[in-house]
Design a protein around this motif. Structure first.
Motif, PDB file in Angstrom:
ATOM      1  N   TYR A   1       0.842  -1.195   0.000  1.00  0.00           N
ATOM      2  CA  TYR A   1       0.000   0.000   0.000  1.00  0.00           C
ATOM      3  C   TYR A   1       0.882   1.252   0.000  1.00  0.00           C
ATOM      4  N   LYS A   2       0.305   2.362  -0.432  1.00  0.00           N
ATOM      5  CA  LYS A   2       1.019   3.628  -0.454  1.00  0.00           C
ATOM      6  C   LYS A   2       0.628   4.464   0.752  1.00  0.00           C
ATOM      7  N   TRP A   3       1.638   5.090   1.375  1.00  0.00           N
ATOM      8  CA  TRP A   3       1.435   5.852   2.595  1.00  0.00           C
ATOM      9  C   TRP A   3       2.178   7.177   2.527  1.00  0.00           C
ATOM     10  N   ARG A   4       1.884   8.048   3.445  1.00  0.00           N
ATOM     11  CA  ARG A   4       2.668   9.255   3.649  1.00  0.00           C
ATOM     12  C   ARG A   4       2.551   9.662   5.118  1.00  0.00           C
ATOM     13  N   LEU A   5       3.575  10.362   5.616  1.00  0.00           N
ATOM     14  CA  LEU A   5       3.506  10.952   6.948  1.00  0.00           C
ATOM     15  C   LEU A   5       3.003  12.375   6.840  1.00  0.00           C
ATOM     16  N   ILE A   6       2.236  12.796   7.845  1.00  0.00           N
ATOM     17  CA  ILE A   6       1.738  14.166   7.896  1.00  0.00           C
ATOM     18  C   ILE A   6       2.168  14.781   9.219  1.00  0.00           C
ATOM     19  N   PHE A   7       2.960  15.850   9.149  1.00  0.00           N
ATOM     20  CA  PHE A   7       3.423  16.563  10.340  1.00  0.00           C
ATOM     21  C   PHE A   7       2.544  17.794  10.533  1.00  0.00           C
ATOM     22  N   LYS A   8       2.076  17.970  11.750  1.00  0.00           N
ATOM     23  CA  LYS A   8       1.283  19.153  12.081  1.00  0.00           C
ATOM     24  C   LYS A   8       2.009  19.913  13.184  1.00  0.00           C
ATOM     25  N   PHE A   9       2.441  21.119  12.860  1.00  0.00           N
ATOM     26  CA  PHE A   9       3.248  21.913  13.784  1.00  0.00           C
ATOM     27  C   PHE A   9       2.401  22.773  14.705  1.00  0.00           C
ATOM     28  N   ASN A  10       1.115  22.959  14.340  1.00  0.00           N
ATOM     29  CA  ASN A  10       0.095  23.478  15.271  1.00  0.00           C
ATOM     30  C   ASN A  10       0.303  24.910  15.760  1.00  0.00           C
ATOM     31  N   GLY A  11       1.245  25.619  15.202  1.00  0.00           N
ATOM     32  CA  GLY A  11       1.387  27.029  15.558  1.00  0.00           C
ATOM     33  C   GLY A  11       1.957  27.257  16.949  1.00  0.00           C
TER      34      GLY A  11
ATOM     35  N   LEU B   1       0.026   8.979  10.252  1.00  0.00           N
ATOM     36  CA  LEU B   1       0.228   8.145   9.076  1.00  0.00           C
ATOM     37  C   LEU B   1      -1.069   8.142   8.275  1.00  0.00           C
ATOM     38  N   ALA B   2      -0.954   8.341   6.956  1.00  0.00           N
ATOM     39  CA  ALA B   2      -2.139   8.383   6.104  1.00  0.00           C
ATOM     40  C   ALA B   2      -1.936   7.506   4.883  1.00  0.00           C
ATOM     41  N   MET B   3      -2.999   6.861   4.429  1.00  0.00           N
ATOM     42  CA  MET B   3      -2.943   6.136   3.163  1.00  0.00           C
ATOM     43  C   MET B   3      -2.928   7.171   2.049  1.00  0.00           C
ATOM     44  N   ALA B   4      -1.987   7.029   1.131  1.00  0.00           N
ATOM     45  CA  ALA B   4      -1.759   8.077   0.140  1.00  0.00           C
ATOM     46  C   ALA B   4      -2.572   7.896  -1.132  1.00  0.00           C
TER      47      ALA B   4
END
Length: 279
Positions: free
Chosen positions: A56-66, A76-79
């Motif tokens: 499966y294809k994936w990607r990481l998502i970083f949230k810096f939140n201000g 982790l998200a399915m891409a």
């Protein structure tokens, strides 16, 4: 293995336990240069390029939140799900890492001390022990399963009943055949041990433990997997009609991760806006 991935953000009452390990991630690594530029230009989110794991294809998502948040979030998200059938569910065991550039090891989100439950059955081994009480009657302190293959290696579970003076059942994973391995071999794995609940139909699970199996240390386990008091109560569902079912999953950590490098040195933004990079 079954098909269900349930990933939820931590609530205020949930605590994530982090551990360290020397083995690098198996599938993906990303280096972000000039990290402080993200805050300088109000960039609150970054999505990595796609990587493949488990077909499966994936990607990481970083949230810096201000500036109002004290934490960085990583998801982790399915891409790419366009090719998947309707109502498709995917079960995934995943870890997120942060490299310590001084010590040379990795901070890992893999290991959580608390036990969890899941519906999907173990990927590599299920063993049913009938007439479980006879083990104690016959003073059998341990049981070794037959060999099973996972990730091109042979393994077995060892269940320790520890005699009448111990309040817990221990379960270990051991390499079953190392004669063909080279001298000074080393195998890093993430493994789970399971106990089937015959009433609810799900599995009690020890969330992925990362361990290094060596010529001098070929067995790792959990000394207090489950208490005998909980196990012996039929209403809990683990020991029913004197039958019990254990399981195991073993995933080898390979050193072939995709590496992504993001340089922010030349970024030039004249306004602030929330956006994502796609590479």
């Amino acid at each position: 293995m079954g098909n269900c991935l349930c990933v939820k953000p931590a609530t205020k009452d949930e605590v994530t336990t982090l551990n360290t390990r020397e083995a690098p991630p198996a599938h993906f690594m990303i280096k972000i240069e000039s990290f402080n530029v993200l805050e300088k230009y109000g960039i609150k989110k970054y999505e990595t390029k796609e990587f493949v794991a488990g077909d499966y294809k994936w990607r990481l998502i970083f949230k810096f939140n201000g500036k109002d948040s004290d934490y960085i979030s990583v998801n982790l998200a399915m891409a790419d799900t366009t090719s998947l059938p309707t109502n498709r569910e995917v079960n995934a065991l995943f870890s997120v890492f942060l490299f310590n550039q001084i010590s040379g090891n990795y901070l890992s989100s893999t290991e959580i001390t608390a036990m969890e439950t899941r519906e999907a059955s173990p990927a590599h081994l299920l063993v049913k022990i009938e007439s479980f009480s006879l083990l104690g009657t016959c003073s059998i302190d341990e049981y070794e399963t037959r060999e099973f293959v996972a990730e091109d290696y042979k393994w077995r579970l060892i269940i320790y009943f520890n005699g009448k003076n111990c309040e817990y059942v221990s379960v270990s994973l051991a390499m079953a055949d190392t004669s063909s391995l080279p001298a000074n071999w080393e195998v890093n794995v993430v493994f789970n041990i399971f106990l089937y609940n015959q009433i609810s139909g799900n599995y009690l699970s020890s969330p992925g433990r990362t361990r290094c199996f060596l010529e001098t240390k070929s067995e790792w386990g959990i000394s207090k997997f489950i208490s005998k008091k909980i196990l012996s109560d039929p209403s809990n569902g683990y020991l029913v009609n004197d039958n019990i079912v254990f399981g195991a999953e073993v995933f080898v950590v390979k050193k072939d991760a995709i590496i992504e490098c993001v340089s922010l040195n030349n970024i030039n933004i004249h306004y602030k806006h929330d956006f994502s990079f796609h590479q």
